[in-house]
Design a protein around this motif. Structure first.
Motif, PDB file in Angstrom:
ATOM      1  N   ARG A   1       0.846  -1.193   0.000  1.00 56.11           N
ATOM      2  CA  ARG A   1       0.000   0.000   0.000  1.00 56.11           C
ATOM      3  C   ARG A   1       0.881   1.242   0.000  1.00 56.11           C
ATOM      4  O   ARG A   1       1.792   1.372   0.821  1.00 56.11           O
ATOM      5  N   ARG A   2       0.569   2.149  -0.914  1.00 57.03           N
ATOM      6  CA  ARG A   2       1.265   3.432  -0.951  1.00 57.03           C
ATOM      7  C   ARG A   2       0.510   4.450  -0.108  1.00 57.03           C
ATOM      8  O   ARG A   2      -0.627   4.234   0.302  1.00 57.03           O
ATOM      9  N   ALA A   3       1.145   5.596   0.110  1.00 59.57           N
ATOM     10  CA  ALA A   3       0.548   6.635   0.937  1.00 59.57           C
ATOM     11  C   ALA A   3      -0.747   7.176   0.350  1.00 59.57           C
ATOM     12  O   ALA A   3      -1.629   7.637   1.082  1.00 59.57           O
ATOM     13  N   ASP A   4      -0.885   7.128  -0.979  1.00 58.62           N
ATOM     14  CA  ASP A   4      -2.105   7.635  -1.616  1.00 58.62           C
ATOM     15  C   ASP A   4      -3.239   6.627  -1.611  1.00 58.62           C
ATOM     16  O   ASP A   4      -4.295   6.869  -2.193  1.00 58.62           O
ATOM     17  N   GLY A   5      -3.030   5.472  -0.969  1.00 56.31           N
ATOM     18  CA  GLY A   5      -4.063   4.448  -0.891  1.00 56.31           C
ATOM     19  C   GLY A   5      -3.999   3.400  -1.978  1.00 56.31           C
ATOM     20  O   GLY A   5      -4.746   2.425  -1.945  1.00 56.31           O
ATOM     21  N   THR A   6      -3.118   3.577  -2.952  1.00 60.88           N
ATOM     22  CA  THR A   6      -2.957   2.595  -4.013  1.00 60.88           C
ATOM     23  C   THR A   6      -2.526   1.254  -3.431  1.00 60.88           C
ATOM     24  O   THR A   6      -1.616   1.191  -2.598  1.00 60.88           O
TER      25      THR A   6
ATOM     26  N   GLU B   1       9.671   3.758   5.734  1.00 55.63           N
ATOM     27  CA  GLU B   1       9.710   5.189   5.441  1.00 55.63           C
ATOM     28  C   GLU B   1      11.155   5.540   5.136  1.00 55.63           C
ATOM     29  O   GLU B   1      12.076   4.804   5.506  1.00 55.63           O
TER      30      GLU B   1
ATOM     31  N   ASP C   1      13.280  11.308   0.891  1.00 60.44           N
ATOM     32  CA  ASP C   1      12.451  11.667  -0.258  1.00 60.44           C
ATOM     33  C   ASP C   1      13.055  11.100  -1.544  1.00 60.44           C
ATOM     34  O   ASP C   1      14.284  11.137  -1.741  1.00 60.44           O
TER      35      ASP C   1
ATOM     36  N   GLY D   1       6.522   3.654  -7.584  1.00 56.74           N
ATOM     37  CA  GLY D   1       6.636   4.981  -6.986  1.00 56.74           C
ATOM     38  C   GLY D   1       7.705   5.032  -5.918  1.00 56.74           C
ATOM     39  O   GLY D   1       8.752   4.397  -6.021  1.00 56.74           O
TER      40      GLY D   1
END
Length: 321
Positions: free
Chosen positions: A136-141, A278, A281, A293
């Motif tokens: 799961r990515r931070a954008d919910g993907t 985490e 960047d 990503g």
């Protein structure tokens, strides 16, 4: 589990630099000779295999076979999971004919090298539960994977290999050369790794060359990143490659194919149900060699989410490792 009676065979024609496209008529001829009624389709674009697999159950198919590499396999398993069970309450079973550049999940499942033998296994009644990774990515993907994924240096290489490649970058040798080029300009990244292990939560904060999370033994075209990983044990195996210098990494790279990297003092292998990563960047992430990503990412496992046709018989000619 009965042998497939209504299989859908999905061929990615560009897999293996066109190898899968050339295999398609041979596989079709074999199906005719064996009097097996099957639908064989070639994909037209990225995501097509996923859409075909998602529709398989509704179209009456009881088996979906991916002919291609790990990227094709990833699309098919994502399609099967997205669609859910069919009208009879079951998802179609899953089969693989390895025809890509990496074939890491096929290696982990000890599948045959010969395409006819692999197709025979893929359509047979031999099957076993397959754990499937979920990221799961931070954008919910949400994206599922079969073999392995990672972040840091290996994801940087995966990003390069997923783009336009020169002829010299093809095959295992090309992957290895690309790895050397990227190593020369890569800087280790600071990451925070949070693990849910059998002994409780654990957090590791430091600089890493890479962090890999594996469902099976192999990734990167035959590298044994987590040599004890199993596709049916309900665990993710995590390879924590710490702050290794370029020179030390260069010395270790050839040994990854034989799992000798596990002896390095900066490398640790742990098992976890879940992992959150985490980091700096721009730190890239990949699943089965496909870019996903950048950090942060949460990864867990779906135990026995699919059933995969496989053969563990002794003496089989399996995918080269």
């Amino acid at each position: 589990m009965p042998a497939a009676s209504a299989p859908l065979i999905i061929v990615n024609p560009i897999a293996g630099n066109g190898r899968a496209h050339h295999l398609a008529p041979r596989l079709s001829d074999w199906l005719v000779r064996e009097r097996i009624e099957a639908r064989l389709l070639e994909t037209r674009e990225p995501g097509h295999a996923e859409r075909l697999a998602a529709a398989a159950a509704d179209l009456g198919h009881d088996r979906v076979v991916a002919v291609g590499g790990d990227g094709t396999v990833q699309e098919v398993l994502n399609g099967l999971l997205a669609a859910g069970p069919g009208s009879n309450g079951d998802r179609p079973a899953f089969g693989i004919v390895p025809a890509g550049s990496g074939n890491d999940l096929a290696r982990s499942l000890d599948l045959p090298v010969d395409p006819h033998a692999a197709l025979e296994v893929a359509l047979s009644d031999a099957a076993e539960p397959l754990d499937v990774g979920r990221a799961r990515r931070a954008d919910g993907t949400v994206r599922h994977f079969g073999a392995a994924g990672g972040t840091g240096f290996d994801a940087q290489v995966a990003s390069v290999m997923a783009g336009h490649r020169h002829r010299w970058q093809r095959g295992r040798a090309g992957y290895f050369l690309s790895t050397l080029i990227e190593l020369a300009r890569y800087h280790n990244r600071r990451m925070r790794v949070r693990l849910a292990t059998d002994s409780g939560a654990r957090e590791i904060d430091g600089r890493f060359l890479f962090v890999a999370f594996a469902n099976g033994r192999f990734y990167g075209g035959g590298m044994q990143i987590c040599p004890d990983a199993s596709t049916a044990d309900g665990w993710l195996d995590i390879c924590l490659a710490g702050d290794i210098s370029r020179l030390e990494a260069l010395k270790e790279l050839p040994g990854i194919y034989a799992a000798r990297h596990v002896n390095n003092r900066h490398v640790e292998i742990v098992r976890a149900r879940e992992v959150r990563i985490e980091g700096d960047d721009g730190t890239r992430v990949h699943l089965d060699g496909e870019p996903l990503g950048r950090l942060p990412v949460d990864v867990d496992l779906l135990p026995g989410a699919l059933r995969v046709a496989t053969s563990r018989s002794a003496g089989s000619a399996t995918v080269d490792g």
